[in-house]
Design an enzyme around this catalytic site. Structure first.
Site, PDB file in Angstrom:
ATOM      1  N   SER A 140      76.105   6.080  77.879  1.00 54.76           N
ATOM      2  CA  SER A 140      76.935   7.131  78.463  1.00 54.76           C
ATOM      3  C   SER A 140      76.540   7.654  79.681  1.00 54.76           C
ATOM      4  O   SER A 140      75.241   7.765  80.012  1.00 54.76           O
ATOM      5  CB  SER A 140      76.958   8.318  77.569  1.00 54.76           C
ATOM      6  OG  SER A 140      77.835   9.484  77.871  1.00 54.76           O
ATOM      7  N   TYR A 162      72.120  14.617  73.228  1.00 56.62           N
ATOM      8  CA  TYR A 162      72.825  13.354  73.426  1.00 56.62           C
ATOM      9  C   TYR A 162      72.733  12.814  75.002  1.00 56.62           C
ATOM     10  O   TYR A 162      72.226  11.594  74.846  1.00 56.62           O
ATOM     11  CB  TYR A 162      74.410  13.903  73.578  1.00 56.62           C
ATOM     12  CG  TYR A 162      75.345  12.531  73.788  1.00 56.62           C
ATOM     13  CD1 TYR A 162      75.550  11.380  72.475  1.00 56.62           C
ATOM     14  CD2 TYR A 162      76.040  12.398  74.773  1.00 56.62           C
ATOM     15  CE1 TYR A 162      76.254  10.322  72.698  1.00 56.62           C
ATOM     16  CE2 TYR A 162      76.855  11.268  74.736  1.00 56.62           C
ATOM     17  CZ  TYR A 162      77.131  10.432  73.794  1.00 56.62           C
ATOM     18  OH  TYR A 162      77.976   9.134  74.096  1.00 56.62           O
TER      19      TYR A 162
END
Length: 240
Positions: A140, A162
């Site tokens: 990501s 994350y």
């Protein structure tokens, strides 16, 4: 069937993983999808030609589950050409490093970093025997220093766990690629971009899963002289 490339996609009972599996099957691969819920994976695979569910649960944070799944793949179909590490864990998107629940953060790291690491280790012997082995880690832009919208320093450091886990995944990708640089195994990371896989995503500018999946499929089908250890979105290299 003997000449048909075989792919395994994790976290693929729905969303991006299932779309990646569908596109790989359309490209001529025999695709296994894996998920923690075998029934959900089976139901997702049934309507899609060329896609089957791994007949055992796969929780990549659980060493026993990974060992069992790797054994099943080694027995039937007995080989593997492409591994797409798509399974991922998340926390509250408002989470910051200073306020993070570290037990929850550790659980996410067990999936996004150590789970991917664990499964790649377990399946690497099969991949080494493939004529065109590919490993794609779905990462990501949240793990990047340069993504202006979702990067590590964007939004005042929100979604800390994350982002940190995906930065670690990018580092793992580069390290595996360096180790395997004198083999046929190509290892790369791909950011699929913001994808409409959760309620309200479209209002945030997310694109449909079929568009996001294409970059993952691109990395899974690279030629033998393709890049190694890179971080890409839509086939274009990203900084991290």
């Amino acid at each position: 069937m003997a000449d048909t490339p075989i792919a395994l996609v994790t976290g693929a009972a729905h969303g991006l993983g299932l779309e990646v599996a569908t596109q790989l099957a359309a490209a001529g691969m025999a695709v296994l999808i894996a998920a923690r819920d075998v029934d959900a994976a089976t139901a997702a695979a049934d309507p899609v030609a060329g896609v089957e569910a791994l007949p055992v649960s796969l929780d990549i944070s659980d060493p026993h589950s990974v060992t069992q799944a790797a054994r099943v793949v080694a027995e039937t179909p007995g080989r593997l050409d492409v591994l797409v590490n798509n399974a991922a864990g998340y926390v509250d998107w408002s989470e910051t490093a200073s306020g993070a629940d570290l037990a929850a953060a550790e659980a996410v790291m067990q999936i996004n970093l150590f789970g991917t690491w664990r499964l790649t280790q377990a399946l690497l012997p099969l991949l080494r025997r493939s004529p065109n082995p590919r490993v794609v880690n779905v990462s990501s832009g949240a793990g990047s220093h340069i993504d202006p919208d979702f990067g590590l320093t964007a939004r005042h450091g929100a979604a800390a766990t994350y982002g940190i886990s995906k930065a670690a995944l990018n580092a793992l990708t580069a390290t595996f690629a360096a180790e395997l640089s004198d083999t046929d195994v190509l290892v790369n990371a791909v950011c699929p971009g913001l994808t409409a896989t959760f309620p309200g995503a479209e209002q945030m500018g997310a694109r449909p899963v079929n568009a996001s999946a294409r970059g993952v499929v691109w990395a899974a089908t690279l030629p033998s002289d393709g890049p190694r250890g890179g971080f890409f979105r839509d086939g274009q290299r990203l900084g991290w």
